[in-house]
Design a protein around this motif. Structure first.
Motif, PDB file in Angstrom:
ATOM      1  N   PHE A  13      34.110  40.283  52.402  1.00 25.54           N
ATOM      2  CA  PHE A  13      34.655  39.015  51.894  1.00 25.54           C
ATOM      3  C   PHE A  13      36.088  38.844  52.376  1.00 25.54           C
ATOM      4  N   SER A  14      36.540  37.606  52.388  1.00 27.68           N
ATOM      5  CA  SER A  14      37.895  37.343  52.871  1.00 27.68           C
ATOM      6  C   SER A  14      38.709  36.477  51.909  1.00 27.68           C
ATOM      7  N   GLU A  15      38.063  35.827  50.951  1.00 26.11           N
ATOM      8  CA  GLU A  15      38.810  34.909  50.086  1.00 26.11           C
ATOM      9  C   GLU A  15      39.764  35.662  49.156  1.00 26.11           C
ATOM     10  N   HIS A  16      40.843  34.972  48.811  1.00 26.28           N
ATOM     11  CA  HIS A  16      41.849  35.541  47.928  1.00 26.28           C
ATOM     12  C   HIS A  16      41.564  35.195  46.465  1.00 26.28           C
ATOM     13  N   TRP A  17      42.037  36.074  45.568  1.00 29.58           N
ATOM     14  CA  TRP A  17      41.957  35.836  44.114  1.00 29.58           C
ATOM     15  C   TRP A  17      40.524  35.632  43.637  1.00 29.58           C
ATOM     16  N   SER A  18      39.600  36.370  44.244  1.00 30.26           N
ATOM     17  CA  SER A  18      38.190  36.246  43.867  1.00 30.26           C
ATOM     18  C   SER A  18      37.570  37.644  43.765  1.00 30.26           C
ATOM     19  N   PRO A  19      37.783  38.305  42.627  1.00 27.99           N
ATOM     20  CA  PRO A  19      37.350  39.704  42.485  1.00 27.99           C
ATOM     21  C   PRO A  19      35.833  39.857  42.633  1.00 27.99           C
ATOM     22  N   SER A 100      34.300  42.378  30.041  1.00 27.06           N
ATOM     23  CA  SER A 100      34.614  41.079  29.426  1.00 27.06           C
ATOM     24  C   SER A 100      35.817  40.379  30.052  1.00 27.06           C
ATOM     25  N   THR A 101      36.520  41.044  30.970  1.00 28.16           N
ATOM     26  CA  THR A 101      37.805  40.529  31.454  1.00 28.16           C
ATOM     27  C   THR A 101      37.648  39.306  32.362  1.00 28.16           C
ATOM     28  N   LEU A 102      38.380  38.246  32.037  1.00 23.97           N
ATOM     29  CA  LEU A 102      38.421  37.030  32.855  1.00 23.97           C
ATOM     30  C   LEU A 102      39.685  37.098  33.709  1.00 23.97           C
ATOM     31  N   ASN A 103      39.557  36.745  34.997  1.00 17.20           N
ATOM     32  CA  ASN A 103      40.699  36.958  35.912  1.00 17.20           C
ATOM     33  C   ASN A 103      41.979  36.263  35.463  1.00 17.20           C
ATOM     34  N   THR A 104      41.853  35.065  34.893  1.00 22.11           N
ATOM     35  CA  THR A 104      43.044  34.327  34.482  1.00 22.11           C
ATOM     36  C   THR A 104      43.366  34.513  32.992  1.00 22.11           C
ATOM     37  N   GLY A 105      42.633  35.409  32.319  1.00 21.65           N
ATOM     38  CA  GLY A 105      42.939  35.691  30.923  1.00 21.65           C
ATOM     39  C   GLY A 105      42.947  34.439  30.070  1.00 21.65           C
ATOM     40  N   ASP A 106      44.079  34.194  29.399  1.00 23.61           N
ATOM     41  CA  ASP A 106      44.205  33.052  28.493  1.00 23.61           C
ATOM     42  C   ASP A 106      44.616  31.770  29.212  1.00 23.61           C
ATOM     43  N   ALA A 107      44.768  31.813  30.530  1.00 24.45           N
ATOM     44  CA  ALA A 107      45.271  30.645  31.279  1.00 24.45           C
ATOM     45  C   ALA A 107      44.156  30.054  32.139  1.00 24.45           C
ATOM     46  N   LYS A 108      43.154  29.501  31.486  1.00 21.33           N
ATOM     47  CA  LYS A 108      42.007  28.984  32.245  1.00 21.33           C
ATOM     48  C   LYS A 108      42.416  27.789  33.111  1.00 21.33           C
ATOM     49  N   SER A 109      41.939  27.810  34.348  1.00 21.54           N
ATOM     50  CA  SER A 109      42.301  26.764  35.296  1.00 21.54           C
ATOM     51  C   SER A 109      41.271  26.765  36.418  1.00 21.54           C
ATOM     52  N   GLU A 110      41.589  26.039  37.477  1.00 20.80           N
ATOM     53  CA  GLU A 110      40.663  26.040  38.625  1.00 20.80           C
ATOM     54  C   GLU A 110      40.634  27.385  39.325  1.00 20.80           C
ATOM     55  N   LEU A 111      41.581  28.256  38.985  1.00 22.76           N
ATOM     56  CA  LEU A 111      41.585  29.610  39.554  1.00 22.76           C
ATOM     57  C   LEU A 111      40.632  30.560  38.815  1.00 22.76           C
ATOM     58  N   LYS A 113      37.535  32.470  37.537  1.00 22.39           N
ATOM     59  CA  LYS A 113      36.226  32.826  38.114  1.00 22.39           C
ATOM     60  C   LYS A 113      35.334  33.296  36.975  1.00 22.39           C
ATOM     61  N   ASN A 114      34.338  32.477  36.641  1.00 17.91           N
ATOM     62  CA  ASN A 114      33.491  32.809  35.498  1.00 17.91           C
ATOM     63  C   ASN A 114      32.351  33.761  35.831  1.00 17.91           C
ATOM     64  N   ASN A 115      31.807  33.641  37.009  1.00 20.19           N
ATOM     65  CA  ASN A 115      30.674  34.492  37.379  1.00 20.19           C
ATOM     66  C   ASN A 115      31.000  35.238  38.666  1.00 20.19           C
ATOM     67  N   LEU A 116      31.338  36.490  38.515  1.00 26.12           N
ATOM     68  CA  LEU A 116      31.741  37.267  39.687  1.00 26.12           C
ATOM     69  C   LEU A 116      30.514  37.787  40.427  1.00 26.12           C
ATOM     70  N   ASP A 117      30.620  37.820  41.743  1.00 25.65           N
ATOM     71  CA  ASP A 117      29.564  38.415  42.555  1.00 25.65           C
ATOM     72  C   ASP A 117      29.684  39.937  42.525  1.00 25.65           C
ATOM     73  N   SER A 118      28.522  40.574  42.526  1.00 25.15           N
ATOM     74  CA  SER A 118      28.480  42.016  42.801  1.00 25.15           C
ATOM     75  C   SER A 118      28.205  42.176  44.286  1.00 25.15           C
ATOM     76  N   ILE A 119      28.944  43.046  44.940  1.00 24.26           N
ATOM     77  CA  ILE A 119      28.719  43.241  46.373  1.00 24.26           C
ATOM     78  C   ILE A 119      28.442  44.703  46.651  1.00 24.26           C
TER      79      ILE A 119
END
Lengths: 119, 119
Positions: A13-19, A100-111, A113-119
């Motif tokens: 993968f190459s995208e940023h901020w996408s765990p 349970s961890t959401l990447n943006t924690g309490d600051a939900k925005s367009e950043l 990521k609700n459903n992370l891919d497993s790779i």
């Protein structure tokens, strides 16, 4: 019970901020992410979060100070502590945190990521 | 909230099969260990265990196969699975596992470490 090779996973993968999820144990996820630029200020009310730098370096900003984290170093951000990762150049990190961890924690925005891919 | 440098922490000890605690989050410990030689067959009934190789390589023996784990690779041993790490040459590993985890699992012996140092 198969091993995971970090270089091979980062090549997928190459995208940023996408765990991406690369492992799970004891209710925790192991994730890989590529970071570049500034993220958003946020905190996780219930989760401590570990950042391990595989390649490059980044700065973790807290409200009262900044910590630079380099290759082969890790940082644990305790639950409830506001933080903002900033990476001048691309950095590769391995994360260890509850499933349970959401990447943006309490600051939900367009950043967020609700459903992370497993790779 | 201080960062941890793996090289610096590994420079603080030399003994084999004696994990040191370098971090704690979400009921889990981050540990560093130097391995050389053969460990004992054991399992952890309640804990999954992650081995990440920082330097060198080792073989994880299971009852039905063996997996070689090299630098920048990790392996998760699920709870209940018998395993035995074998390192022909010294290997440096980072472990993620619950704080309750005993190094020898169900196989208590003179190799068992009951009180781990934090470094």
């Amino acid at each position: 019970m198969k091993k995971v090779n970090l270089q091979q996973k980062f090549s997928l993968f190459s995208e940023h901020w996408s765990p991406k999820i690369v492992g799970e144990l004891n209710g925790q996820h192991v994730k890989l992410a590529k970071l570049k630029g500034e993220f958003v200020w946020h905190k996780h009310d219930e989760e401590d979060e570990l950042f391990f730098v595989v390649k490059g370096s980044f700065k973790m900003e807290y409200r009262d100070r900044t910590v630079e984290v380099n290759e082969n170093e890790f940082l644990i951000v305790p639950r409830g502590v506001e933080h903002k990762p900033v990476a001048e150049d691309e950095v590769w990190v391995m994360l260890f945190e509850p499933t349970s961890t959401l990447n943006t924690g309490d600051a939900k925005s367009e950043l967020t990521k609700n459903n992370l891919d497993s790779i």
